[in-house]
Design an enzyme around this catalytic site. Structure first.
Site, PDB file in Angstrom:
ATOM      1  N   SER A 186       0.825  -1.208   0.000  1.00  0.00           N
ATOM      2  CA  SER A 186       0.000   0.000   0.000  1.00  0.00           C
ATOM      3  C   SER A 186       0.859   1.257   0.000  1.00  0.00           C
ATOM      4  O   SER A 186       1.889   1.330   0.690  1.00  0.00           O
ATOM      5  CB  SER A 186      -0.889   0.002   1.231  1.00  0.00           C
ATOM      6  OG  SER A 186      -1.404   1.297   1.422  1.00  0.00           O
ATOM      7  N   SER A 229      -0.437   4.107   1.009  1.00  0.00           N
ATOM      8  CA  SER A 229      -1.056   5.041   1.964  1.00  0.00           C
ATOM      9  C   SER A 229      -0.040   5.678   2.912  1.00  0.00           C
ATOM     10  O   SER A 229      -0.158   6.877   3.212  1.00  0.00           O
ATOM     11  CB  SER A 229      -2.166   4.342   2.750  1.00  0.00           C
ATOM     12  OG  SER A 229      -3.256   4.130   1.894  1.00  0.00           O
ATOM     13  N   LYS A 237     -13.437  -3.874   4.702  1.00  0.00           N
ATOM     14  CA  LYS A 237     -14.239  -2.645   4.680  1.00  0.00           C
ATOM     15  C   LYS A 237     -15.670  -2.831   5.208  1.00  0.00           C
ATOM     16  O   LYS A 237     -16.278  -1.885   5.680  1.00  0.00           O
ATOM     17  CB  LYS A 237     -14.281  -2.058   3.265  1.00  0.00           C
ATOM     18  CG  LYS A 237     -12.988  -1.391   2.848  1.00  0.00           C
ATOM     19  CD  LYS A 237     -13.124  -0.700   1.509  1.00  0.00           C
ATOM     20  CE  LYS A 237     -11.797  -0.122   1.068  1.00  0.00           C
ATOM     21  NZ  LYS A 237     -11.904   0.628  -0.192  1.00  0.00           N
ATOM     22  N   ASP A 241     -13.829   6.987   0.191  1.00  0.00           N
ATOM     23  CA  ASP A 241     -13.621   6.616  -1.213  1.00  0.00           C
ATOM     24  C   ASP A 241     -14.528   7.476  -2.102  1.00  0.00           C
ATOM     25  O   ASP A 241     -14.136   7.907  -3.181  1.00  0.00           O
ATOM     26  CB  ASP A 241     -13.959   5.136  -1.440  1.00  0.00           C
ATOM     27  CG  ASP A 241     -12.853   4.218  -0.943  1.00  0.00           C
ATOM     28  OD1 ASP A 241     -11.683   4.645  -0.941  1.00  0.00           O
ATOM     29  OD2 ASP A 241     -13.168   3.082  -0.540  1.00  0.00           O
ATOM     30  N   ALA A 247     -19.701  -3.324 -10.515  1.00  0.00           N
ATOM     31  CA  ALA A 247     -20.555  -3.098  -9.336  1.00  0.00           C
ATOM     32  C   ALA A 247     -19.942  -3.781  -8.111  1.00  0.00           C
ATOM     33  O   ALA A 247     -20.645  -4.438  -7.343  1.00  0.00           O
ATOM     34  CB  ALA A 247     -21.966  -3.593  -9.599  1.00  0.00           C
ATOM     35  N   GLY A 248     -18.635  -3.623  -7.941  1.00  0.00           N
ATOM     36  CA  GLY A 248     -17.976  -4.180  -6.756  1.00  0.00           C
ATOM     37  C   GLY A 248     -18.005  -3.157  -5.627  1.00  0.00           C
ATOM     38  O   GLY A 248     -18.777  -2.184  -5.664  1.00  0.00           O
ATOM     39  N   GLY A 271      -6.939   6.221 -11.551  1.00  0.00           N
ATOM     40  CA  GLY A 271      -7.497   6.363 -10.203  1.00  0.00           C
ATOM     41  C   GLY A 271      -6.522   6.833  -9.136  1.00  0.00           C
ATOM     42  O   GLY A 271      -6.872   6.844  -7.950  1.00  0.00           O
TER      43      GLY A 271
END
Ligand code: NAP
Length: 472
Positions: A21, A23, A72, A108, A133-134, A253
């Site tokens: 990640s 982040s 999540k 998000d 559609a996840g 993204g």
């Protein structure tokens, strides 16, 4: 370099895996640029320990957490409060410590909104055409409705999931703005609409599958005004190329990722991050992604001293955990055949077994291996489904992909590891002595095939992963 001292506030990320990640790069740079005494680290958390992790973080006065795949949703029951938007989206990616526990938010959707704002992508009064559609699509669909899209039309391979998101959006926004359709309806929709904002939210096209795209129907791209792919590795996805070839703007993204982080950071620290600070951090992320891509493309020289590795073995032999360890510690890219096939099929393996049967699943495995061999990848560790080497053809395909290592574990150890596992179709419903007998029978049947298919047999008893690695 900032000093970490007795007053440094700690924030972090929980998920599994988390080692790749970026982040920490976002938050530690934001902290530095904002002059805040805060440090951010990644915490790898197993799925059965999510509750303990949240309670532990509270006890340790951790100021805030990001939550990533696969936690999540799982994290939600352990929170003291949940922001209404996150509740409606059905997923939380940010926890803020409050009196008596953490409050959950979803940043998000804010990340997507701010990416659109950043690039001047206007949604108000337009049609947002979402592909996928996840989990991420849920947040994107809410964002599109929030930005005033006149319609949010979600196309997905599994139509029910698209319809489910549309229902949630309509309920939250109290409008009929969203609808969910099957991917098969995409062409007819695109033919009669123009000027929509196209948003790619599936995982199709993600590195290393860079030549794949969710749809190559020309009309879909011809009639779009512009597009956003929420994938950020590779930098330019096939989806983006299809738009750019038509002279249309297309964005990846990475900016969404940055801004979801910025929004979390703002919640934790009660500050507002300026656009120029955000842009500085975006440049750092771009450079890091560039560096990683360079590493990946150098994989052929850097990692190929051991080429590709293929891990086989009975269920519970440690293929996945050792594979994750190799990915996290030795620079391999992990591919898990079961997970890849589930992604391709959009169904869990136990559902494939239940509806199509084992033979059909074995066919899917063979097809997967053939395609994998065509892609000439290097530096990959392939964790292989327990029954894959049963077929002679698969054994040959595995050997041509890389060095096949049979991870051998004793039946008693396997029984211990598998006793609590409910996800294995071939073990469904078996416990205790019945489970042990079943494992022994299955092992007896497969052992000769594992041996035949292996370049190396690695006895794993009592070895740490580092020791196993040294023996490869
Ligand atoms: P997810 O919940 O697993 O959803 C995956 C989606 O892709 C589903 O719609 C799935 O369709 C579809 N899909 C997967 N393989 C397919 C195939 N072979 N053919 C057709 N459809 C396929 O994943 P997610 O969490 O939403 O993440 C999706 C992507 O977004 C990932 O690449 C992730 O890295 C990226 N992401 C980016 C950000 C960011 O900040 N930029 C944030 C979150 C996620 P079914 O429903 O039919 O299975």
């Amino acid at each position: 370099m900032r000093m970490i001292n007795g007053t440094t506030a700690v924030c972090g990320l929980i998920g599994n895996p988390v080692s790749h990640s970026i982040s920490p790069l976002i938050h530690n740079n934001l902290a530095e640029k904002q002059g805040l005494d805060m440090a951010y680290v990644n915490f790898c958390v197993e799925k059965e320990k999510v509750g303990e992790a949240v309670r532990g973080a509270d006890a340790l006065s951790i100021r805030g957490l990001n939550v990533t795949v696969p936690h999540k949703q799982a994290v939600m029951p352990y929170l003291k409060a949940i922001d209404p938007a996150a509740e409606a989206i059905g997923a939380v990616n940010t926890l803020v410590r409050t009196e008596g526990g953490f409050k959950g938010y979803n940043t998000d959707f804010i990340g997507f909104e701010r990416e659109c704002e950043h690039f001047g992508v206007e949604l108000a009064g337009k049609i947002a055409l979402l592909l996928g559609a996840g989990g991420a699509a849920r947040a994107v669909a809410f964002a599109c409705a929030d930005m005033g899209a006149k319609e949010v039309v979600i196309f997905n391979r599994t139509q029910e999931k698209a319809a489910d998101i549309a229902d949630a959006v309509n309920k939250f926004a109290a409008t009929g703005v969203a609808r969910g359709l099957a991917m098969s309806e995409l062409e007819s929709f695109a033919k009669v609409h123009e000027g929509y904002v196209l948003v790619q939210t599936t995982s199709v096209g993600l590195h290393p599958h860079v030549d794949e795209v969710i749809t190559d129907l020309s009309v879909v791209y011809d009639h779009a005004e512009c597009g956003v792919d929420i994938i950020y590795n590779p930098e330019t996805t096939k989806f983006m190329k299809l738009l750019q070839e038509r002279g249309k703007k297309a964005y990846n993204g990475l900016t969404m990722l940055l801004y979801q982080g910025v929004a979390s950071f703002e919640l934790w620290n009660d500050v507002k991050v300026s656009r120029s600070v955000a842009e500085d951090v975006l440049s750092i992320l771009e450079a890091e992604m560039e560096r990683r891509r360079a590493g990946e493309s150098a994989a052929g020289t850097v990692k190929s001293d051991k080429g590709n590795l293929v891990l086989t073995g009975f269920m519970g032999s440690g293929k996945t955990t050792f594979g994750i360890w190799l990915a996290q510690n030795k620079g391999y890219m992990l591919l898990d055949t079961d997970a890849e096939i589930e992604k391709e099929q959009g169904r869990a393996i136990k559902d494939i077994f239940a509806t199509d049967g084992e033979e059909a699943f074995r066919d899917m495995e063979t097809e997967f291996l053939k395609k994998l061999n065509e892609r000439k990848l290097t530096g990959v560790v392939l964790s292989v489904g327990g029954g894959m080497p049963v077929r002679e053809e698969n054994r040959a395909l595995l050997k041509s992909f890389g060095k096949v290592v049979y991870l051998k574990a004793e039946p008693d150890e396997l029984v211990k590891r598998l006793t609590k596992d409910t996800t294995r179709p071939l073990l469904a419903g078996k416990t205790g002595a019945e489970l042990k007998a079943h494992i022994e029978t299955l092992m007896g049947r497969r052992e000769s095939q594992y041996l035949d298919g292996a370049n190396q047999v690695l006895e794993t008893a009592g070895l740490s992963f580092e020791e196993m690695w040294r023996k490869l």
